[in-house]
Design an enzyme around this catalytic site. Structure first.
Site, PDB file in Angstrom:
ATOM      1  N   LEU D  30       0.828  -1.269   0.141  1.00  0.00           N
ATOM      2  CA  LEU D  30       0.042   0.036  -0.190  1.00  0.00           C
ATOM      3  C   LEU D  30       0.805   1.250  -0.003  1.00  0.00           C
ATOM      4  O   LEU D  30       0.642   2.256  -0.591  1.00  0.00           O
ATOM      5  CB  LEU D  30      -1.040  -0.071   1.288  1.00  0.00           C
ATOM      6  CG  LEU D  30      -1.849  -1.168   1.210  1.00  0.00           C
ATOM      7  CD1 LEU D  30      -2.950  -0.933   2.409  1.00  0.00           C
ATOM      8  CD2 LEU D  30      -2.648  -1.431  -0.179  1.00  0.00           C
ATOM      9  N   ASP D  49      10.563   3.364   5.811  1.00  0.00           N
ATOM     10  CA  ASP D  49      10.401   1.916   5.992  1.00  0.00           C
ATOM     11  C   ASP D  49      11.698   1.366   6.494  1.00  0.00           C
ATOM     12  O   ASP D  49      12.625   1.922   6.829  1.00  0.00           O
ATOM     13  CB  ASP D  49      10.145   1.554   4.456  1.00  0.00           C
ATOM     14  CG  ASP D  49       9.226  -0.014   4.672  1.00  0.00           C
ATOM     15  OD1 ASP D  49       8.148   0.033   4.066  1.00  0.00           O
ATOM     16  OD2 ASP D  49       9.689  -0.673   5.383  1.00  0.00           O
ATOM     17  N   TYR D 151      -2.227 -10.088  15.488  1.00  0.00           N
ATOM     18  CA  TYR D 151      -2.298  -8.956  14.601  1.00  0.00           C
ATOM     19  C   TYR D 151      -3.577  -7.923  14.994  1.00  0.00           C
ATOM     20  O   TYR D 151      -3.132  -6.865  15.053  1.00  0.00           O
ATOM     21  CB  TYR D 151      -1.996  -9.393  13.218  1.00  0.00           C
ATOM     22  CG  TYR D 151      -2.450  -8.337  12.200  1.00  0.00           C
ATOM     23  CD1 TYR D 151      -1.539  -7.087  12.183  1.00  0.00           C
ATOM     24  CD2 TYR D 151      -3.823  -8.434  11.465  1.00  0.00           C
ATOM     25  CE1 TYR D 151      -1.764  -6.190  11.316  1.00  0.00           C
ATOM     26  CE2 TYR D 151      -3.897  -7.043  10.710  1.00  0.00           C
ATOM     27  CZ  TYR D 151      -3.213  -6.208  10.620  1.00  0.00           C
ATOM     28  OH  TYR D 151      -3.299  -5.187   9.844  1.00  0.00           O
ATOM     29  N   LYS D 155      -3.703  -4.080  16.468  1.00  0.00           N
ATOM     30  CA  LYS D 155      -4.597  -3.008  15.850  1.00  0.00           C
ATOM     31  C   LYS D 155      -5.713  -2.149  16.882  1.00  0.00           C
ATOM     32  O   LYS D 155      -5.711  -1.027  16.791  1.00  0.00           O
ATOM     33  CB  LYS D 155      -5.074  -3.475  14.587  1.00  0.00           C
ATOM     34  CG  LYS D 155      -4.254  -3.504  13.578  1.00  0.00           C
ATOM     35  CD  LYS D 155      -3.208  -2.184  13.063  1.00  0.00           C
ATOM     36  CE  LYS D 155      -2.364  -2.713  12.176  1.00  0.00           C
ATOM     37  NZ  LYS D 155      -1.329  -1.349  11.876  1.00  0.00           N
ATOM     38  N   ARG D 189     -13.851 -14.452  -0.282  1.00  0.00           N
ATOM     39  CA  ARG D 189     -14.248 -13.651   0.593  1.00  0.00           C
ATOM     40  C   ARG D 189     -13.670 -12.168   0.345  1.00  0.00           C
ATOM     41  O   ARG D 189     -14.475 -11.138   0.579  1.00  0.00           O
ATOM     42  CB  ARG D 189     -13.035 -14.014   1.912  1.00  0.00           C
ATOM     43  CG  ARG D 189     -13.255 -12.867   3.038  1.00  0.00           C
ATOM     44  CD  ARG D 189     -12.383 -13.440   4.304  1.00  0.00           C
ATOM     45  NE  ARG D 189     -12.340 -12.437   5.177  1.00  0.00           N
ATOM     46  CZ  ARG D 189     -11.354 -11.350   5.294  1.00  0.00           C
ATOM     47  NH1 ARG D 189     -10.555 -11.653   4.142  1.00  0.00           N
ATOM     48  NH2 ARG D 189     -11.100 -10.395   6.002  1.00  0.00           N
TER      49      ARG D 189
END
Lengths: 283, 283, 283, 283, 283, 283
Positions: D30, D49, D151, D155, D189
């Site tokens: 992204l 990064d 994970y 978040k 999905r």
């Protein structure tokens, strides 16, 4: 199913998504619309009604069955993967009739479906389960039940019974609270409740193909201008109506509001249904 | 109505949906927009304001009336089927002025309308009844009232008073919480609150022609990109804005967010209104 | 305040929690109950009414003031730390009277309080702001406003105005939606809405002493058996009624339900208020 | 930032909306999409990064930084106006790894951002914070947290931490609960969770340019047919996806529902994530 | 557990409801209160802390363990039926410290508990997960998280992590959002948040013995007069506090409200916590 | 009623609140409890069952009636002011039996009651209409229906049918969702669902004597420690249970939670009912 009229041997190449779908109420108005559509999705479409069903197409199995006949219904469900249940009475009627067709008949359907391991039923419920909500409100799928007729009460029963079979056995159901599904709206109220045939078929498609539905409720209404219903909580079904009653608005030119504020057929979403019952039994 | 300026004898063929609609505040910005539109819907449009109204069209009756004048308002409502009430003050003002125009004036309107048997009033409320909700929230039509000005408080009064007249007498009202209805947005905030004139007219049309409205509340905002309001519960009115402020976004090129996080005109939906009052009376 | 009747010089030892509390409507039924109670909480209690107030106690300042008199109200608020506002009209009345006492009067009160830096007002609102909710429902403090009378509408105005003064200036208000506060219930409905004098005083105490109240709404009802209200969201005020109408139930022996299902005084929480208005002005 | 690879001196004409925007995670999937888009909005784009970042464009500053390195992160935030934070781990991973990258790393980011006076952070949260909600439901932005993986838990931590920094310091954050943002859906999905790159960029644009966002939460999903999410309460951000997974539906032809009703990867919105963790640490 | 101080051989008659309960944080204020209580419910109470634990009682196993030590925690959980987890930091602290004790430590606890087949954990969360809600509101157990400190953020992490372990593995947790549990309230705010030791013990009892709890959240507050919390949705736990801060109100005589309306320690439920963080690390 | 066993001529002094109350299911467990209580409230108590009813008291009329017998039910309702309907099947049973007693029988009751002008029915519904809600939740009176058995489905039918008769004809009903009403709890689950006989009688008293009930729903549960239900929205009925299962807790000493987390009889509020059906018909 030995006594039913088998239109044809099942196709030798079972490559459609479903093996066998049962369509009940196939001789009715909506049944006729769906009969053709289902053939695209299932190798075999078993079509059923109490009324004559005409000739069987190549992929069809025909079965004239009274839903109140327990053994016949049990046979009807054999080998079925999914059901589109339009059978039963779809207007106000004497309680005795509703009891046989919509209550006993529905129990027979679910009881047999569970025993045969059917995985999913698309159930034609009705917006008449909430027909006593006022026309000045918008109901979502969690709105309290307010049936507007004994017919509406019988559809509440169906929603409860199917909920039970899901919680108890995992048998999935989508309850379609169908509005007014006709060629075109027949009166001003139907400008709000109209569901085009194309949108009906799409709604059934979503209900059959969504991978998980649990026990779902969704209103069957096209993308009309004014709405009494809100399907936001059923967005997981992916139903997006393509039609609208707007094209029929010219049939019912707008006038000033009707003057009798207490007229229940104008105050409540159910329209004329709210006064139609209870009917006396035919003797 | 003998003392008002009759523009013309009533049409001899009363075939429009409404016989006579009263438009108050007809000399104002929005009144001018609606004055023409109403002529399509009523045989006679009675137009009223405290300011001059120009010449009467063939189907119009003109009436220069101060809403605070009880007897004049009583006469104004005679023979009226429905009212579109834009009259009164539509910006922040000293309390005394709001008291006369928006509070006493509104009581006069409703009191007279009830006595004359008027069936429905479309009332220009305002999004300033919820202007102290933050710009980082979305309010639906049940959001708690948070007026951002004495003007906003006067509009809360109007919503309460009209609710009372509906519950007490069945006099229906649609409260239009109008955003910013101008030729085009005048500042970045109005990109969110903009209501085009065309959408305003459509909103009034829905409010007049929906068969039952009860006491309804609806936000008057076009289909803008960002929204602070949610009309989902008013879907029974069938209002679908056709315009959007998107075409005006070039007028206010996007910049980085303003830096004073505590600036109330940026924190609250009411914008500059939240600081505009209370005003001292003019002496 | 030079023209008011000062009962006594202020105490030389200002050791009570509040310096000066203003009590309006002190000559009325509830005002008389609170007049004594306030003396325990403030060095000086300024008592006010349009009606005679009797003799001033040692710690009291007396002021006969018409709330509609702007300058008099401005003077009344000088030097005040907190207000218990019972003044104005507490029953259905002609709109003109409510406009002066409850609308103009309330604006005068808040406008002056803000200018004088008053920090908190305990405002006698009423359960009649929700009186058109049915007796078969329970309203919490976020229930939509449904005033049952022009009096109720005037109290809605007060709740909106006080909300504005809080959002705009931080002037805190507790809106007490007082039920039926009398020596004892006067009719069967009051078994539900009864608020004992002792519980009223406790409610005012909580409203004055809770450290932060923002703009709060709370129902003033004792711990009666049947309830139409739910104060759960106001639990931060710490109000726990000690009394109950149970001890008065023998006054109104239970009978079978009344037979006219449409009787609005039985259908709606407001009781007789729902039919009391609108009253014509006294000429 | 003396030790970072400065691609170019800052432009001499700082006329873009933002002076300097920091993009973390710029080397990822992204990040590469957004890197170009940001150049239109900021005079300088600082790209960061742990992985190599390629050559710097004229307006770019490059910084290879480990988010778990407190001092390096502090330096990274210097002179930054706004942050688009994609950095950290975006799949299930051993807890130790998530702890460093997504928990310690996020604290470093917010702590430094606050000290440097950064005004807004666009935070890549994930729909995996609600992944244990069933696929037969629709979650809005207030739905209870139901993380489907460690994970997802990390978040949730980010959403809580950013909420704290907003309430404590006014540092604004938009939490983007990004669905499946790839060139195209990779499995059935993802027909539901797909977010096109174009819609992702638009979502970031809305998040950066909306004048006030407070602490906002919004789902990042394109206008797909079936939806598990409802962004109605985030309408103030003005996000309107332009793409849909409909064009990719042919990749995954509809079949009959899968037969294992208990399969958690089909029952829950998180899909395969719900079984992916917890992972053992790599030793 | 070979390196821990075994106070005694396990009882030879294992007839108490639980075989072995682990109590972490046993040396702390609340740990000492619970240490005795647990002995009535379990044959063996394993008590743990980083601080000295004194002598072991006959039924006790003592273990000095740092929660951040993964292997030690794994050993600690062996043979345990249920956990009462008070361990970790219970006040605002530098992030590094919270990361080790409350985040890494909690992961170690849950990871080990799951591997050992522990069935239920009673987790000491805190009302500081919602401490940035205003003191003029009442939060129920579904209120949005609004942590008031990094400590609060670490407790949000615990609620998310435990939710994950329940959804993923069925490991049940009751999150106790404990208010102020001391011998008596220490300041006026604690009159609202006070939880007596007796009520704390009862709350733990309900949490351990209710047959099914799933992942539950409940506020730990005594039956104080004013309340900021509402446990109605946790009624299935059967927690009914027996004590109240009323008996301590005389310690903090009621005064007029404090005058700084913007003081965050008065505006928010978290009190002084809302300003306590973030703390710099101790170097 | 000529063929029923009249215990006595009606009292000559009709001074009790009700003239004639019909009690159905009078021979059952709860019927016997209520039979005596009703005599205090009605001049005549008509007691009915399919089972023998013993001797008639002086004020009683006895009627052995099968509810599925339409004509007999019609006769049974003649001259009745109010009904307490306990008749029908109150446990899981074959569908055919439930269809006759609880569905056909209920229709007969309501149809006849409406024709005879009966004003109110107190209907013994059941908490089994929501029995598939988890034991880790609390249901209020608006919770979605989740029947746990065909019996529960039949009670859902009763709630829908009675709603229809209220909306259509104004025939009022209170649906009592009775928990476990026995002399004492028979198992640990009943500690939560226990309703003492005294509280049952009080609940019926409230249901008969509250002046307006509309169509009301209320849970019939004593003031037990743990609760799965919340009657807050039914507070207008004034039901306050006086008893509690606490006094019976010693009968079921608390143990550690049962270990099979998937056991549906422990997971769901309905307990053993969730597995009891569907039953095959007795042949």
């Amino acid at each position: 199913m030995s006594d039913s009229n088998q239109g044809a041997a099942a196709s030798t190449q079972p490559r459609k998504p479903f093996g066998r779908i049962l369509l009940t109420g196939a001789a009715g108005n909506l049944g006729q619309q769906l009969r053709g559509a289902l053939s695209a999705w299932a190798d075999i479409v078993r079509v059923s009604d109490v009324a004559p069903l005409g000739d069987a197409a190549a992929h069809e199995e025909l079965a004239v069955v009274d839903l109140a006949d327990r053994d016949a219904v049990h046979a009807l469900l054999e080998g079925v993967d999914a059901v589109v249940h339009l059978g039963g009475i779809s207007v106000e009627a004497p309680f005795e009739d509703l009891l046989e067709a919509n209550i006993r008949g529905l129990y027979n359907l679910y009881s047999s479906a569970q025993k045969h391991g059917v995985r999913r039923i698309v159930y034609a419920s009705s917006n008449h389960v909430v027909g006593f909500h006022p026309t000045t409100s918008v109901v979502d799928i969690d709105a309290p039940l307010r049936p507007d007729s004994l017919y509406g009460v019988s559809k509440c029963f169906g929603e409860s019974l199917s909920r039970y079979y899901f919680d108890r056995f995992g048998l999935e159901t989508v309850c379609l609270r169908i509005g007014s599904s006709f060629e075109q709206p027949k009166n001003p109220r139907m400008l709000v409740t109209y569901l085009s045939y194309r949108d009906l078929i799409e709604l059934v498609r979503c209900s059959l193909f969504t991978n998980r539905v649990g026990h779902a409720i969704v209103y069957g209404v096209s993308d009309n201008r004014a709405k009494w219903i809100d399907n936001a909580k059923a967005a997981f079904l992916g139903f997006h109506p393509q039609d609208s009653s707007i094209e029929f608005e010219h049939l019912f030119p707008a006038g000033a509001p009707t003057t009798d504020l207490d007229d229940p057929t104008q105050r409540y979403q159910g329209g004329a249904f709210v006064l139609a019952g209870p009917m006396e039994p035919k003797r």
